[in-house]
Design an enzyme around this catalytic site. Structure first.
Site, PDB file in Angstrom:
ATOM      1  N   SER A   6      -5.680   6.796   0.302  1.00  0.00           N
ATOM      2  CA  SER A   6      -6.254   7.892   1.086  1.00  0.00           C
ATOM      3  C   SER A   6      -7.630   8.281   0.566  1.00  0.00           C
ATOM      4  O   SER A   6      -8.161   9.335   0.937  1.00  0.00           O
ATOM      5  CB  SER A   6      -5.326   9.110   1.035  1.00  0.00           C
ATOM      6  OG  SER A   6      -5.214   9.596  -0.298  1.00  0.00           O
TER       7      SER A   6
ATOM      8  N   ASP B 245      -1.698  -1.205  -4.157  1.00  0.00           N
ATOM      9  CA  ASP B 245      -2.439   0.023  -4.450  1.00  0.00           C
ATOM     10  C   ASP B 245      -1.572   1.003  -5.238  1.00  0.00           C
ATOM     11  O   ASP B 245      -2.051   2.058  -5.639  1.00  0.00           O
ATOM     12  CB  ASP B 245      -2.896   0.670  -3.126  1.00  0.00           C
ATOM     13  CG  ASP B 245      -3.800   1.877  -3.332  1.00  0.00           C
ATOM     14  OD1 ASP B 245      -4.734   1.781  -4.151  1.00  0.00           O
ATOM     15  OD2 ASP B 245      -3.570   2.910  -2.667  1.00  0.00           O
TER      16      ASP B 245
ATOM     17  N   PRO C 200       0.808  -1.213   0.000  1.00  0.00           N
ATOM     18  CA  PRO C 200       0.000   0.000   0.000  1.00  0.00           C
ATOM     19  C   PRO C 200       0.849   1.274   0.000  1.00  0.00           C
ATOM     20  O   PRO C 200       0.332   2.364   0.257  1.00  0.00           O
ATOM     21  CB  PRO C 200      -0.765  -0.122   1.319  1.00  0.00           C
ATOM     22  CG  PRO C 200       0.238  -0.759   2.237  1.00  0.00           C
ATOM     23  CD  PRO C 200       1.077  -1.691   1.384  1.00  0.00           C
TER      24      PRO C 200
ATOM     25  N   GLU D  33       3.898   4.800 -11.905  1.00  0.00           N
ATOM     26  CA  GLU D  33       3.460   6.123 -11.457  1.00  0.00           C
ATOM     27  C   GLU D  33       4.520   6.861 -10.635  1.00  0.00           C
ATOM     28  O   GLU D  33       4.241   7.960 -10.140  1.00  0.00           O
ATOM     29  CB  GLU D  33       2.174   5.994 -10.642  1.00  0.00           C
ATOM     30  CG  GLU D  33       2.315   5.188  -9.359  1.00  0.00           C
ATOM     31  CD  GLU D  33       1.022   5.104  -8.559  1.00  0.00           C
ATOM     32  OE1 GLU D  33       0.180   6.010  -8.686  1.00  0.00           O
ATOM     33  OE2 GLU D  33       0.872   4.130  -7.809  1.00  0.00           O
TER      34      GLU D  33
ATOM     35  N   HIS E 194      -4.539   3.290  -6.581  1.00  0.00           N
ATOM     36  CA  HIS E 194      -3.965   4.282  -5.669  1.00  0.00           C
ATOM     37  C   HIS E 194      -5.057   5.031  -4.894  1.00  0.00           C
ATOM     38  O   HIS E 194      -5.143   6.260  -4.926  1.00  0.00           O
ATOM     39  CB  HIS E 194      -3.069   5.271  -6.419  1.00  0.00           C
ATOM     40  CG  HIS E 194      -1.986   5.825  -5.538  1.00  0.00           C
ATOM     41  ND1 HIS E 194      -0.702   6.026  -5.955  1.00  0.00           N
ATOM     42  CD2 HIS E 194      -1.998   6.228  -4.234  1.00  0.00           C
ATOM     43  CE1 HIS E 194       0.037   6.529  -4.974  1.00  0.00           C
ATOM     44  NE2 HIS E 194      -0.737   6.650  -3.916  1.00  0.00           N
ATOM     45  N   ILE E 195      -5.857   4.264  -4.174  1.00  0.00           N
ATOM     46  CA  ILE E 195      -6.961   4.839  -3.407  1.00  0.00           C
ATOM     47  C   ILE E 195      -6.710   4.744  -1.905  1.00  0.00           C
ATOM     48  O   ILE E 195      -7.644   4.811  -1.102  1.00  0.00           O
ATOM     49  CB  ILE E 195      -8.294   4.147  -3.756  1.00  0.00           C
ATOM     50  CG1 ILE E 195      -8.224   2.632  -3.524  1.00  0.00           C
ATOM     51  CG2 ILE E 195      -8.684   4.452  -5.205  1.00  0.00           C
ATOM     52  CD1 ILE E 195      -9.567   1.923  -3.685  1.00  0.00           C
TER      53      ILE E 195
ATOM     54  N   ARG F  46       4.549   2.460  -2.017  1.00  0.00           N
ATOM     55  CA  ARG F  46       5.028   3.024  -3.276  1.00  0.00           C
ATOM     56  C   ARG F  46       5.351   1.892  -4.244  1.00  0.00           C
ATOM     57  O   ARG F  46       5.956   0.883  -3.862  1.00  0.00           O
ATOM     58  CB  ARG F  46       6.280   3.884  -3.057  1.00  0.00           C
ATOM     59  CG  ARG F  46       6.000   5.304  -2.576  1.00  0.00           C
ATOM     60  CD  ARG F  46       5.303   6.115  -3.661  1.00  0.00           C
ATOM     61  NE  ARG F  46       5.115   7.510  -3.284  1.00  0.00           N
ATOM     62  CZ  ARG F  46       4.009   7.994  -2.719  1.00  0.00           C
ATOM     63  NH1 ARG F  46       3.008   7.179  -2.438  1.00  0.00           N
ATOM     64  NH2 ARG F  46       3.903   9.280  -2.443  1.00  0.00           N
TER      65      ARG F  46
END
Length: 350
Positions: free
Chosen positions: A305, A270, A244, A275, A302-303, A246
Site C-alpha cells: 500500500s 512483499d 502480496p 512479521e 511490505h510496500i 500475508r
C-alpha cells in the site's frame, strides 16, 4: 470542549504507534492529547501497552499486536483504529469482550496491492532485479545470451482468493493476454459470471495448472501455510509463486526446499512469516536460502500500500474512525460491536 452535561470534558488520549503524516497528527490533536512515535522503528509490544494504559484510542499498524493481555492492561481503551485491511494481528473477540471498537480501512489498499503484485510477477519472470544487480556489480558491456525468463503473455496465472484484491489483480492482467484461473469458496457460482475473463475452478486445479500462482487471501487458521510441501509438490514443475498478501500463507522453508530442487522456478513476496506478530512460534527471519544474491527471488519490504496519497488517506480514515467512536458514533470500518458500551462523557471526546 463541552459534553452533553454542559461541563468541560477532559481531552482523551490517543496513542499512535508509528510515524504518521502531519495531516493525521493535526486532525487528532484538534480533539485529543496525542502521543506519536516519531521514529521509523516501531515501538515494541511492551511500550505500546504501557503508553495505552490511560489511552482512550489507539491508531495501530501492521507492527502492533493487540491481544487479551494487552486489552486487560489498557482498561480505558475504547477504540483501536487499525491503518490496515487485514487484521490478523488483533484479537477481535478479545476487543469485543473488552468493550473496544476495532476499525479497519477496508478498500484503500486494494489497487496499490494489486499493482505491486503485477510488479512482482514481472520482476520475477523477466529477471528485472537480477539484471539490475548485474549491471550495478559488473557494469554494462552489451547484450549477452543470458537472463532469459518467462513472459506473462500466454501464461496461465492462478489467483488463490478472489476478493477485492484478487479481482483487482485479475483486471490488471487481462491486458497481458494471460489465461486466468481463480479459486475462492466464498464466491457464489452466480457471481463468478461477473468476471467472464476468469475461469473459477478448484484450488487443486489452480495449483496444478498455473505457471504463476498468486496469493490474495487473508491470514486465518484455515489459510496458514496454505502453500506447504504437499501444495508445492502438486504445482507445475517450474511454476513461480507470488505473495502480496500475508507471509504466513507460505511455509518459507518449504519454498526454499522447492527452489533448491527445481520444483519452483522462483518466489516473489512483499510479506513474510516473521512479521505475523500474532503467531508466537513464527520464524524470526527469512530463510537465508531465499535471500542469497543468486536465489531466484524478488522481495519488497511490505510496500503493497506504499503509495504516498494512499497511505495518507489510510491514516486519516483510521483517525476519523477513532474520533467517531470516541464521540459515541458507530465508526466507519468497524469489524465488531463491543459488548460493553460507554457514554460520551466517559470517552472525553469531542
Amino acid at each position: 470542549m463541552i459534553d452533553k452535561g454542559d461541563h468541560v470534558a477532559e481531552k482523551p488520549k490517543i496513542v499512535v504507534t508509528n510515524r504518521v503524516f502531519p495531516e493525521t497528527r493535526n486532525l487528532l490533536e484538534k480533539h485529543a492529547i496525542v502521543e506519536i512515535n516519531p521514529a521509523l522503528e516501531p515501538w515494541p509490544y511492551e511500550e505500546v501497552r504501557m503508553r495505552c494504559r490511560d489511552a482512550a484510542g489507539l491508531l495501530a499498524f501492521m507492527t502492533d499486536r493487540i491481544d487479551a493481555d494487552f486489552l486487560s492492561a489498557c482498561s480505558r481503551l475504547r477504540v483501536v483504529g487499525a491503518a490496515l485491511k487485514g487484521f490478523d494481528n488483533i484479537d477481535v473477540q478479545a476487543a469485543t469482550n473488552a468493550g473496544v471498537w476495532l476499525t479497519i480501512v477496508p478498500d484503500l489498499l486494494t489497487v496499490p496491492t494489486a499493482e505491486l503484485a503485477i510488479g512482482l510477477m514481472l520482476s520475477l519472470g523477466r529477471n528485472i532485479v537480477a539484471g539490475d544487480r548485474k549491471i550495478k556489480k559488473d557494469g554494462f558491456h552489451g547484450w549477452r545470451a543470458e537472463l532469459y525468463g518467462s513472459s506473462l503473455a500466454g501464461a496461465t496465472v492462478g489467483i488463490i482468493g478472489f476478493g477485492l484484491v484478487g479481482r483487482a489483480i485479475a483486471e490488471r492482467l487481462v491486458g497481458f493476454q494471460c489465461r486466468l484461473l481463480a479459486c475462492d469458496q466464498s464466491v457464489p457460482a452466480a457471481h463468478a459470471k461477473s468476471w467472464p475473463y476468469v475461469t473459477m475452478t478448484s484450488f487443486g486445479d489452480v495449483i496444478k495448472s498455473s505457471d504463476y500462482v498468486v496469493l490474495a487471501l487473508p491470514l486465518t487458521a484455515e489459510t496458514w501455510h496454505i502453500v506447504n510441501p504437499r501444495t508445492i509438490t502438486a504445482m507445475k514443475t517450474g511454476a513461480r509463486l507470488v505473495n502480496p498478501a500475508r507471509g504466513s500463507l507460505v511455509d518459507e522453508a518449504a519454498v526454499a526446499d522447492a527452489i533448491e530442487c527445481g520444483q519452483l522456478a522462483g518466489y516473489a513476496s512483499d510479506t513474510f512469516e516473521s512479521e505475523d506478530w500474532a503467531l508466537r512460534d513464527r520464524p524470526t527471519s527469512i530463510d537465508p536460502r531465499l535471500t542469497t544474491s543468486s536465489a531466484p527471488t524478488v522481495f519488497t519490504p511490505h510496500i503493497g500500500s506504499g503509495v504516498t496519497e494512499i497511505r495518507r488517506e489510510i491514516e486519516l480514515s483510521a483517525a476519523r474512525s477513532i474520533l467517531d467512536a470516541l464521540d459515541g458514533r458507530i465508526p466507519f470500518g468497524a469489524v465488531n460491536k463491543p459488548h460493553k458500551q460507554f457514554t460520551h462523557a466517559q470517552s472525553g471526546a469531542r
